[in-house]
Design a protein around this motif. Structure first.
Motif, PDB file in Angstrom:
ATOM      1  N   TYR A 695       0.760  -1.171  -0.081  1.00 39.97           N
ATOM      2  CA  TYR A 695       0.159  -0.006  -0.077  1.00 39.97           C
ATOM      3  C   TYR A 695       0.718   1.337  -0.141  1.00 39.97           C
ATOM      4  N   ALA A 696       1.811   1.178   0.657  1.00 38.50           N
ATOM      5  CA  ALA A 696       3.008   2.339   0.716  1.00 38.50           C
ATOM      6  C   ALA A 696       3.426   2.831  -0.851  1.00 38.50           C
ATOM      7  N   ARG A 697       3.692   1.548  -1.431  1.00 37.49           N
ATOM      8  CA  ARG A 697       4.301   1.768  -3.102  1.00 37.49           C
ATOM      9  C   ARG A 697       3.010   2.360  -3.643  1.00 37.49           C
ATOM     10  N   HIS A 698       1.693   1.869  -3.420  1.00 33.79           N
ATOM     11  CA  HIS A 698       0.667   2.271  -4.284  1.00 33.79           C
ATOM     12  C   HIS A 698       0.496   3.801  -3.923  1.00 33.79           C
ATOM     13  N   LEU A 699       0.591   4.028  -2.533  1.00 31.59           N
ATOM     14  CA  LEU A 699       0.195   5.655  -2.197  1.00 31.59           C
ATOM     15  C   LEU A 699       1.205   6.603  -2.762  1.00 31.59           C
ATOM     16  N   LYS A 700       2.593   6.076  -3.013  1.00 32.50           N
ATOM     17  CA  LYS A 700       3.749   6.866  -3.668  1.00 32.50           C
ATOM     18  C   LYS A 700       3.232   7.061  -4.829  1.00 32.50           C
ATOM     19  N   LEU A 701       2.763   6.224  -5.827  1.00 27.61           N
ATOM     20  CA  LEU A 701       2.246   6.578  -6.952  1.00 27.61           C
ATOM     21  C   LEU A 701       1.066   7.129  -7.215  1.00 27.61           C
ATOM     22  N   PHE A 702       0.046   6.965  -6.324  1.00 27.91           N
ATOM     23  CA  PHE A 702      -1.181   7.631  -6.428  1.00 27.91           C
ATOM     24  C   PHE A 702      -1.590   8.472  -5.056  1.00 27.91           C
ATOM     25  N   TYR A 703      -0.830   9.230  -4.865  1.00 24.71           N
ATOM     26  CA  TYR A 703      -1.084   9.870  -3.516  1.00 24.71           C
ATOM     27  C   TYR A 703      -2.309  10.710  -3.356  1.00 24.71           C
ATOM     28  N   ARG A 704      -2.730  11.353  -4.445  1.00 19.13           N
ATOM     29  CA  ARG A 704      -3.875  12.132  -4.608  1.00 19.13           C
ATOM     30  C   ARG A 704      -5.294  11.553  -4.613  1.00 19.13           C
ATOM     31  N   ASN A 705      -5.237  10.709  -5.439  1.00 22.81           N
ATOM     32  CA  ASN A 705      -6.303   9.484  -5.414  1.00 22.81           C
ATOM     33  C   ASN A 705      -6.537   8.997  -4.166  1.00 22.81           C
ATOM     34  N   GLU A 706      -5.578   8.521  -3.159  1.00 24.16           N
ATOM     35  CA  GLU A 706      -5.649   8.273  -2.065  1.00 24.16           C
ATOM     36  C   GLU A 706      -6.372   8.978  -1.070  1.00 24.16           C
ATOM     37  N   TYR A 707      -5.452  10.269  -1.062  1.00 24.43           N
ATOM     38  CA  TYR A 707      -6.007  11.358   0.003  1.00 24.43           C
ATOM     39  C   TYR A 707      -7.495  11.536  -0.448  1.00 24.43           C
ATOM     40  N   ILE A 708      -7.924  11.847  -1.579  1.00 27.22           N
ATOM     41  CA  ILE A 708      -9.417  11.952  -1.523  1.00 27.22           C
ATOM     42  C   ILE A 708     -10.274  10.912  -1.140  1.00 27.22           C
ATOM     43  N   ARG A 709      -9.919   9.734  -1.574  1.00 22.06           N
ATOM     44  CA  ARG A 709     -10.621   8.410  -1.343  1.00 22.06           C
ATOM     45  C   ARG A 709     -10.825   8.485   0.365  1.00 22.06           C
ATOM     46  N   ILE A 710      -9.869   8.555   1.274  1.00 25.46           N
ATOM     47  CA  ILE A 710      -9.615   8.563   2.559  1.00 25.46           C
ATOM     48  C   ILE A 710     -10.410   9.700   2.847  1.00 25.46           C
ATOM     49  N   PHE A 711     -10.429  10.877   2.363  1.00 25.01           N
ATOM     50  CA  PHE A 711     -10.979  12.257   3.003  1.00 25.01           C
ATOM     51  C   PHE A 711     -12.536  11.768   2.831  1.00 25.01           C
ATOM     52  N   LYS A 712     -12.987  11.354   1.768  1.00 25.88           N
ATOM     53  CA  LYS A 712     -14.267  11.192   1.635  1.00 25.88           C
ATOM     54  C   LYS A 712     -15.069  10.277   2.781  1.00 25.88           C
ATOM     55  N   ASN A 713     -14.035   8.972   2.826  1.00 24.16           N
ATOM     56  CA  ASN A 713     -14.601   7.950   3.756  1.00 24.16           C
ATOM     57  C   ASN A 713     -14.597   8.550   5.200  1.00 24.16           C
ATOM     58  N   TYR A 714     -13.584   9.396   5.461  1.00 25.26           N
ATOM     59  CA  TYR A 714     -13.625   9.969   7.016  1.00 25.26           C
ATOM     60  C   TYR A 714     -15.029  10.860   7.055  1.00 25.26           C
ATOM     61  N   LEU A 715     -15.162  11.962   5.971  1.00 26.93           N
ATOM     62  CA  LEU A 715     -16.378  12.574   6.197  1.00 26.93           C
ATOM     63  C   LEU A 715     -17.578  11.604   6.274  1.00 26.93           C
ATOM     64  N   LYS A 716     -17.617  10.512   5.668  1.00 33.87           N
ATOM     65  CA  LYS A 716     -18.943   9.744   5.736  1.00 33.87           C
ATOM     66  C   LYS A 716     -18.863   9.061   7.398  1.00 33.87           C
ATOM     67  N   ILE A 717     -17.862   8.352   7.526  1.00 33.23           N
ATOM     68  CA  ILE A 717     -17.726   7.460   8.958  1.00 33.23           C
ATOM     69  C   ILE A 717     -18.132   8.676   9.943  1.00 33.23           C
ATOM     70  N   PHE A 718     -17.606   9.655  10.161  1.00 38.37           N
ATOM     71  CA  PHE A 718     -17.425  10.448  11.298  1.00 38.37           C
ATOM     72  C   PHE A 718     -18.421  11.758  11.102  1.00 38.37           C
ATOM     73  N   HIS A 719     -19.411  11.496  10.209  1.00 38.44           N
ATOM     74  CA  HIS A 719     -20.733  12.175  10.075  1.00 38.44           C
ATOM     75  C   HIS A 719     -20.375  13.656  10.013  1.00 38.44           C
ATOM     76  N   GLY A 720     -19.645  13.900   8.798  1.00 39.56           N
ATOM     77  CA  GLY A 720     -19.244  15.094   8.243  1.00 39.56           C
ATOM     78  C   GLY A 720     -17.971  16.083   9.060  1.00 39.56           C
ATOM     79  N   LYS A 721     -17.274  15.262  10.005  1.00 42.05           N
ATOM     80  CA  LYS A 721     -15.854  15.938  10.523  1.00 42.05           C
ATOM     81  C   LYS A 721     -14.862  15.795   9.321  1.00 42.05           C
TER      82      LYS A 721
END
Length: 774
Positions: A695-721
């Motif tokens: 995953y670290a290698r994948h993150l190195k290649l697709f950093y911004r894709n992963e940032y947005i995916r985690i960011f959106k999941n974070y908003l959803k899981i933690f109710h807009g936080k």
């Protein structure tokens, strides 16, 4: 002039009124005057019974001819003794009726009828010197005359080019003295409103701002916010409060006035007066004031403060920005680009300040599909408008074009809008023309223009560079230029010039260095003409040495350089911190250098830091040479075919990680102090230690894709936080260190990936910036 204007409402009566007005100016006896003013008054009431807004040609005629009788009116108003009392009353009544009619009409719309500026210039010059200090006394007998003259002067000043020498030297001084005495007086409210209206118009004109400052109008307006010179908690009417805030908003658009307002603690005074204004005025009135507050805050705040703002949970801020966007769109639709006393340039200036915050930009450009299209069309329109050198609004039109180009430059940093740019051929032609034009690149850099703006030429070049596809020099080209290729290119902010020069002087003893001031004459760095050279240096450099600082973060030009180096060229970035640097990278800069090995010159001797930096650069150079000797990679190549030799000991390290349990993985998260929310979100996604490495290698290649995916999941899981960027960066940094510790081939692998990606067809590369989907 009146003979050229045809009234749509009783033209014969209106023409007769204007002729009677002209005749009155040469009246020779009191009896003749008395009869004439009475008749004029009756005709005026008849002509304005439905308001001047419905009879604009007549209103223009009145404004163009009233000056003729002002000396006579002045004489009769001065003579209020027993013999002249009747004429005094008749004159005052006539002027009160005319002033009331003027109060309910927008002279901007009236004067804008003129197809040329000459009639408006003539009107301004005929009226401005008719004002006298003795009209502004504690006696109200001149109020009707003043309330007729001031609106004509104010609006004529907007539609013509005015300089200080065209205004009486003491005018702003005695107007301020009068206003200070009567700004809370309901009886003199109309006069105060018209005085403030004139100051508002003066505050729009960059050429008049030094005069406004010199006569201390900023000081007075800030004092009035808190009633500092009244000694009471009393507030004036909503109209006066609105005009005071409106003047401050106009002043805040000019760099030299911003300095004064901040010295006067204007923002603190705004905070102090909010509750007073809320109690004193209705909800709808306060909402209008709050919009002005929002514009003033944006114009006076520093860029780094704006970048820290969060709109996710700030309903009031969202409301203000929504209104500013609405005003912008409405002004775009207006033939004269005005909406509710605001020129579109004023809203664009505020948006340009706010859009340095990527979250704000992405939220509002994404939510309003019309905004990008309107801004693009507006740039096209104003590019055509500014070509007319005889235009009425030359300064504000130039400013609009400058602001639009800077705004679109901010938007162009986000790849999801690149397609919109590229599909609009007319827009791209205009941007291309502006990038090579010189006619406006000087005038739009005036000190009096809004701050935080780059020149027109530089902003246009910035847009083109952001849209420029990655250049992929072939291996043979690199080989041919090998002996001349700079190993390190320095990217820095002007504020760090002293450290940069010391760095270059010492680093050059170890590796070749490219820095802009060595290329520019007179040591002028980052000039418009250096863009091509900077880009070329980045293409040839082994690594980009980035001097991290708050000023670097605040600079669009620096962001431009790093975006091109990192996104287009996929260059190795080496962040370094000057010895006295306390700034911690955040926002877009923090995201881009997350996980990169950095060197802090304040934590070790300077010579030792130079040795470490040169070692890193030279190691990268060797890796590039190794990579270039590898067989050409085709689109069908896989990681399994990479010619990378794995050592037994290295295999043992990776094998050991395969045996990590869920408990081991959780311990790794906790040992690296990963935020508990991220642990909750991510822990169940990893079942082996090697999964973390992959995953670290994948993150190195697709950093911004992963940032947005985690960011959106974070908003959803933690109710807009909203996820804290620093927490994510800490997680990424831990992953990269884990990979570096357990997979020694990672550096060579990354280097190989970098070269391979440059050789892939454009269709295979990821071109969408996922951060824009926030």
């Amino acid at each position: 002039m009146s003979g050229e204007i045809i009234s749509a409402q009783n033209p014969l009566v209106n023409d007769e009124l204007i002729e009677n007005l002209k005749s009155l100016s040469v009246s020779q006896s009191l009896t003749t005057y008395t009869d004439g003013i009475r008749k004029l008054h009756m005709q005026l009431k008849h002509a304005t019974q439905n308001g001047l807004s419905n009879n604009i040609p007549f209103a223009f005629s009145m404004a163009a001819n009233l000056y003729r009788i002002v000396p006579l009116l002045d004489k009769l108003l001065s003579n209020d003794d027993k013999d002249g009392y009747n004429n005094f009353i008749e004159t005052k009544t006539f002027l009160d009726t005319l002033a009331h009619a003027f109060e309910n009409v927008c002279f901007f719309e009236i004067f804008a009828m003129a197809k040329a500026t000459i009639p408006i210039q003539s009107i301004f010059h005929k009226y401005i010197f008719l004002l006298k200090e003795n009209y502004f006394t504690d006696d109200d007998k001149y109020d009707g005359l003043v309330n007729c003259l001031l609106p004509i002067i104010s609006y004529a000043s907007i539609l013509t080019r005015i300089t200080e020498d065209q205004i009486p030297a003491d005018l702003l001084n005695y107007l301020l003295k009068f206003t200070k005495r009567h700004w809370l007086s309901q009886h003199r409210e109309k006069v105060i409103k018209n005085i403030l209206g004139l100051i508002k118009c003066c505050s729009i004109n960059p050429a008049l701002i030094p005069m406004v400052i010199r006569h201390e109008w900023p000081h007075a307006c800030v004092q009035w916010l808190g009633n500092k010179d009244s000694g009471t908690g009393q507030r004036p009417s909503y109209t006066i409060d609105y005009y005071i805030c409106l003047i401050i908003q106009k002043m805040a658009r000019h760099a030299n006035c911003v300095e004064i307002l901040n010295q006067l603690n204007c923002l603190k005074r705004l905070d102090e007066c909010k509750e007073l204004m809320r109690k004193a005025h209705t909800d709808s009135e306060y909402n209008c004031l709050h919009l002005l507050f929002g514009m003033i805050y944006a114009l006076l705040m520093e860029s780094d403060e704006i970048k820290q703002l969060s709109v996710s949970n700030n309903e009031r801020m969202c409301q203000v920005i929504n209104e500013i966007v609405l005003y912008t769109l409405e002004a775009c639709r207006n033939e004269r680009f005005f909406y509710k006393c605001f020129h579109v340039a004023e809203m664009l200036g505020v948006l340009s300040k706010l859009f340095v915050n990527d979250d704000i930009l992405l939220k509002f450009v994404n939510e309003d599909n019309q905004l990008f299209d309107f801004l693009s069309q507006l740039l096209i329109d104003f590019n055509n408008i500014t070509r007319d050198t005889s235009r009425t609004h030359q300064p504000v039109n130039d400013e609009t074009l400058l602001t639009l180009t800077n705004l679109l430059w901010s938007i162009s940093f986000h790849e999801c809008y690149h397609e919109k740019f590229e599909k609009n051929a007319t827009l791209m032609n205009v941007v291309s023309d502006l990038s090579i034009a010189t006619s406006l690149s000087v005038t739009t850099q005036m000190k009096l223009m809004p701050r935080d703006m780059c020149s027109l030429k530089k902003a246009a070049e910035g847009i083109l560079w952001n849209l420029k596809p990655a250049s992929s020099p072939s291996s043979c080209q690199i080989s041919d230029e090998k002996t001349q290729q700079p190993l390190a290119m320095i990217s820095y902010s002007h504020s760090n010039t002293t450290f940069c020069r010391e760095l270059v002087e010492n680093l050059s003893a170890h590796v070749p260095v490219w820095v802009d001031y060595k290329q520019a004459k007179d040591a002028v760095a980052h000039s418009d003409d250096l863009w091509e050279e900077i880009a070329r240096a980045m293409e040839l450099a082994t690594a980009i040495v980035l001097i991290v600082s708050k000023e670097y973060y605040n600079s669009k030009s620096c962001r431009q350089e790093l975006s091109y180096a990192s996104d287009a060229l996929k260059k190795r970035i080496i962040p370094i911190y000057p010895g006295d640097q306390q700034y911690r990278a955040s926002g877009w800069l923090g995201i881009r250098i997350a996980g990169q090995k950095y060197i802090h010159f304040g934590r070790k001797p300077f010579a030792e830091a130079i040795e470490e930096l040169s070692s890193v650069i030279l190691t990268d150079q060797k890796l590039n040479i190794v990579t270039l000797t590898q067989p050409t990679v085709t689109s069908s190549s896989s990681c399994a075919t990479h010619p990378i030799k794995m050592i037994d000991e290295e295999n043992k390290l990776l094998s050991a990680m395969k045996n990590w349990t869920t408990k081991d993985i959780r311990k790794w998260f906790e040992d690296n102090q990963i935020h508990k929310d991220l642990i909750t979100l991510l822990i169940d996604q990893f079942h082996t230690g090697t999964a973390l490495i992959v995953y670290a290698r994948h993150l190195k290649l697709f950093y911004r894709n992963e940032y947005i995916r985690i960011f959106k999941n974070y908003l959803k899981i933690f109710h807009g936080k909203k996820m804290n960027t620093f927490d994510f960066i800490q997680f990424v940094d831990a992953l990269y260190r884990l990979r570096s510790d357990y997979d020694p081939n990672s550096t060579i692998e990354d280097s190989y990936e970098k070269q391979s990606e440059q050789q892939l067809p454009p269709t295979i590369k990821c071109t969408n910036d996922p951060i824009t989907r926030l």
